[in-house]
Design a protein around this motif. Structure first.
Motif, PDB file in Angstrom:
ATOM      1  N   LYS A 124     -61.304 -26.613   5.293  1.00 61.19           N
ATOM      2  CA  LYS A 124     -60.991 -27.685   5.624  1.00 61.19           C
ATOM      3  C   LYS A 124     -59.214 -28.050   4.884  1.00 61.19           C
ATOM      4  O   LYS A 124     -58.838 -27.594   3.675  1.00 61.19           O
ATOM      5  CB  LYS A 124     -61.059 -29.022   4.949  1.00 61.19           C
ATOM      6  CG  LYS A 124     -62.100 -29.773   5.241  1.00 61.19           C
ATOM      7  CD  LYS A 124     -62.203 -30.656   6.358  1.00 61.19           C
ATOM      8  CE  LYS A 124     -63.120 -30.282   7.419  1.00 61.19           C
ATOM      9  NZ  LYS A 124     -63.825 -31.699   6.634  1.00 61.19           N
ATOM     10  N   SER A 126     -56.492 -28.811   5.787  1.00 65.30           N
ATOM     11  CA  SER A 126     -55.461 -29.865   6.439  1.00 65.30           C
ATOM     12  C   SER A 126     -54.855 -30.489   6.011  1.00 65.30           C
ATOM     13  O   SER A 126     -53.293 -31.069   6.488  1.00 65.30           O
ATOM     14  CB  SER A 126     -56.340 -31.384   6.416  1.00 65.30           C
ATOM     15  OG  SER A 126     -56.523 -31.795   4.962  1.00 65.30           O
ATOM     16  N   LEU A 148     -60.371 -26.903  11.168  1.00 66.20           N
ATOM     17  CA  LEU A 148     -61.390 -27.678  11.353  1.00 66.20           C
ATOM     18  C   LEU A 148     -62.342 -27.906  12.566  1.00 66.20           C
ATOM     19  O   LEU A 148     -63.236 -27.544  12.258  1.00 66.20           O
ATOM     20  CB  LEU A 148     -60.165 -29.140  12.092  1.00 66.20           C
ATOM     21  CG  LEU A 148     -61.308 -30.849  12.040  1.00 66.20           C
ATOM     22  CD1 LEU A 148     -62.338 -30.575  11.426  1.00 66.20           C
ATOM     23  CD2 LEU A 148     -60.491 -31.253  12.859  1.00 66.20           C
TER      24      LEU A 148
END
Length: 348
Positions: A124, A126, A148
């Protein structure tokens, strides 16, 4: 304007040399070649993909001891998590993808359970941002999306029970796969088609950034994801065909859930059709089957708020995952209904 990329490239070369020198001094001699192969496969150069020779060295570690495999995965994950360079990050993710597709079972297994003691989700990314240049800024979009996507790929592989599009676990005979799928319960089949839908939906969300068009790293990612897309649509096709056999035996809730899954897949079609590398005769046939199946279900009137409420209500009544595993165990005297029409009721 041209000085920033040139300076960045020079700094990247210095960092790569420094990292390799540090590894030569501090690494265990038994795993030195492994560490050097990883560093050389994940350089700071934004215009060269991982060298196949260095990837081969990393993949070869999967045929050694579990300790060596653990060292390889931990080194890869550490480099991915600590770098702030978009080129290094995307090359690390490409390496992860190669392990999923071409790695040995022990290498894939170690990757899928890392970290073994829990902790943060290592894919992850992000919040990843590399603001050095316009290219690295746009490559950062790809890093976030690709991380992802790979997480979705691993999750779908767990649901299916094998690594999708992996050389070591690919199913060469569709008849064998169809026979395996025909033995699944409706709830298991729905879970699999929903998971495949999640993966295809994530593919449809890939970035479309101007300055990365033609970039060799992005092209490498597109090529590997394209292979996964073909494999996933094949798996969807097998499950849609199985549902056609069971259509008259589905409950209302199962029909609604299947209708939503097919509609969600169909919503991805237009976004994916714009990608030339995703076009294929097999893929077009699958989309036709999905549309036909959705029409057969006849739940168009349930795609509104009422349908959502029914799906939510059905999910509330579902038993826990651990209970489902218990239900899969057959006891002597239990009967099993095969809704596909290929088998009659069998007594155990």
């Amino acid at each position: 304007m041209g000085r920033i990329p040139i300076l960045r490239d020079f700094i990247g070369i210095i960092k790569d040399k420094a990292s390799q020198s540090k590894a030569a001094l501090l690494s265990d001699p038994k795993t030195l070649s492994l560490h050097l192969a990883l560093l050389r496969a994940t350089t700071h150069d934004p215009f060269t993909p991982p060298d196949p020779r260095h990837l081969a060295t990393l993949l070869a570690s999967g045929h050694t001891s579990r300790a060596t495999v653990s060292t390889a995965i931990e080194a890869l994950m550490d480099r991915l998590q600590t770098t702030r360079d978009a080129s290094v990050a995307i090359k690390c993710l490409i390496t992860v993808h190669h392990i999923i597709k071409r790695g040995s079972f022990i290498l894939q297994d170690r990757l899928s359970v890392y970290p073994s003691n829990g902790g943060r989700n290592y894919l992850k990314l992000s919040n990843f941002r590399d603001k050095t240049t316009l290219l690295t800024w746009e490559l950062s979009y790809w890093v976030r999306w690709y991380a992802l996507y790979l997480e979705n790929l691993l999750q779908t592989s767990r649901v299916l029970g094998f690594f999708l599009s992996s050389v070591s676990s690919s199913v060469d005979n569709n008849e064998e796969e169809e026979e395996k799928v025909s033995s699944l319960t409706n709830s298991q089949l729905l879970k699999e088609i929903n998971s495949l839908g999640n993966l295809i939906e994530q593919i449809s969300r890939m970035p479309n950034s101007l300055h990365t068009n033609g970039n060799i790293l992005v092209d490498e990612v597109l090529g590997m994801v394209g292979e996964d897309y073909l494999a996933s649509t094949n798996e969807v096709s097998i499950r849609v065909s199985e549902f056609k056999e069971r259509l008259s035996c589905l409950s209302v809730f199962e029909s609604v859930e299947l209708g939503f899954a097919l509609k969600r897949l169909e919503d991805c079609k237009e976004r994916l059709s714009a990608l030339g590398q995703m076009r294929n005769v097999l893929v077009e046939t699958v989309w036709g089957s999905i549309s036909e199946m959705k029409d057969q279900i006849g739940n168009d009137e349930l795609y509104g708020e009422e349908g959502r409420l029914m799906t939510m209500e059905s999910s509330k009544n579902k038993v826990s995952e651990s209970s489902r595993y218990g239900e899969r165990v057959l006891k002597l005297g239990d009967s099993v209904d095969f809704f596909s029409g290929r088998f009659s009721k069998l007594q155990y």
